[in-house]
Design a protein around this motif. Structure first.
Motif, PDB file in Angstrom:
ATOM      1  N   ALA A   7      82.647 -77.053 120.812  1.00 32.11           N
ATOM      2  CA  ALA A   7      82.530 -75.591 120.865  1.00 32.11           C
ATOM      3  C   ALA A   7      83.920 -74.954 120.910  1.00 32.11           C
TER       4      ALA A   7
ATOM      5  N   ARG B 250      86.690 -76.188 119.587  1.00 28.83           N
ATOM      6  CA  ARG B 250      87.288 -76.292 118.247  1.00 28.83           C
ATOM      7  C   ARG B 250      86.713 -75.223 117.313  1.00 28.83           C
ATOM      8  N   ARG B 251      85.392 -75.044 117.378  1.00 32.29           N
ATOM      9  CA  ARG B 251      84.764 -74.013 116.527  1.00 32.29           C
ATOM     10  C   ARG B 251      85.306 -72.632 116.873  1.00 32.29           C
ATOM     11  N   ARG B 252      85.471 -72.358 118.146  1.00 32.63           N
ATOM     12  CA  ARG B 252      85.957 -71.052 118.567  1.00 32.63           C
ATOM     13  C   ARG B 252      87.398 -70.838 118.096  1.00 32.63           C
TER      14      ARG B 252
ATOM     15  N   LYS C 101      84.842 -70.009 113.773  1.00 27.01           N
ATOM     16  CA  LYS C 101      83.513 -70.230 113.222  1.00 27.01           C
ATOM     17  C   LYS C 101      82.464 -69.969 114.299  1.00 27.01           C
TER      18      LYS C 101
END
Length: 94
Positions: free
Chosen positions: A85, A87-89, A93
């Motif tokens: 989560a 890394r996505r933030r 994304k």
């Protein structure tokens, strides 16, 4: 003749600081026995106790891992944020 002993350090790095305790145990003792002998469990928040995550020198181990003299048994806390989560933030994304 006295039974050989291992001396280990038990540590937990929490949000409020680091707890550490040095314990001497009979040879053949496990990581969980060191944690129990240290008395640190009573000082930890409930979420750090269940399920108990342990390591020795930053390497994840099971509670029944046999200790060697000089080991550092680490009690790990839960992650504040899931790494995926995070890394996505950072990548922006959803």
């Amino acid at each position: 003749m006295a039974e050989p002993a291992v001396v280990v350090e038990v540590v937990h790095a929490g949000m409020q600081g680091v707890l550490r305790c040095r314990v001497s145990l009979p040879a053949g003792s496990t990581a969980m026995q060191a944690v129990e002998a240290s008395g640190l469990l009573q000082q930890l928040p409930v979420e750090a106790r269940d399920p108990l995550r342990l390591g020795i020198f930053s390497r994840r181990v099971d509670a029944d891992q046999v200790l060697r003299d000089g080991d550092r048994v680490e009690i790990y806390r839960s992650l504040a944020l899931d790494p995926m989560a995070a890394r996505r933030r950072r990548a922006g994304k959803p």
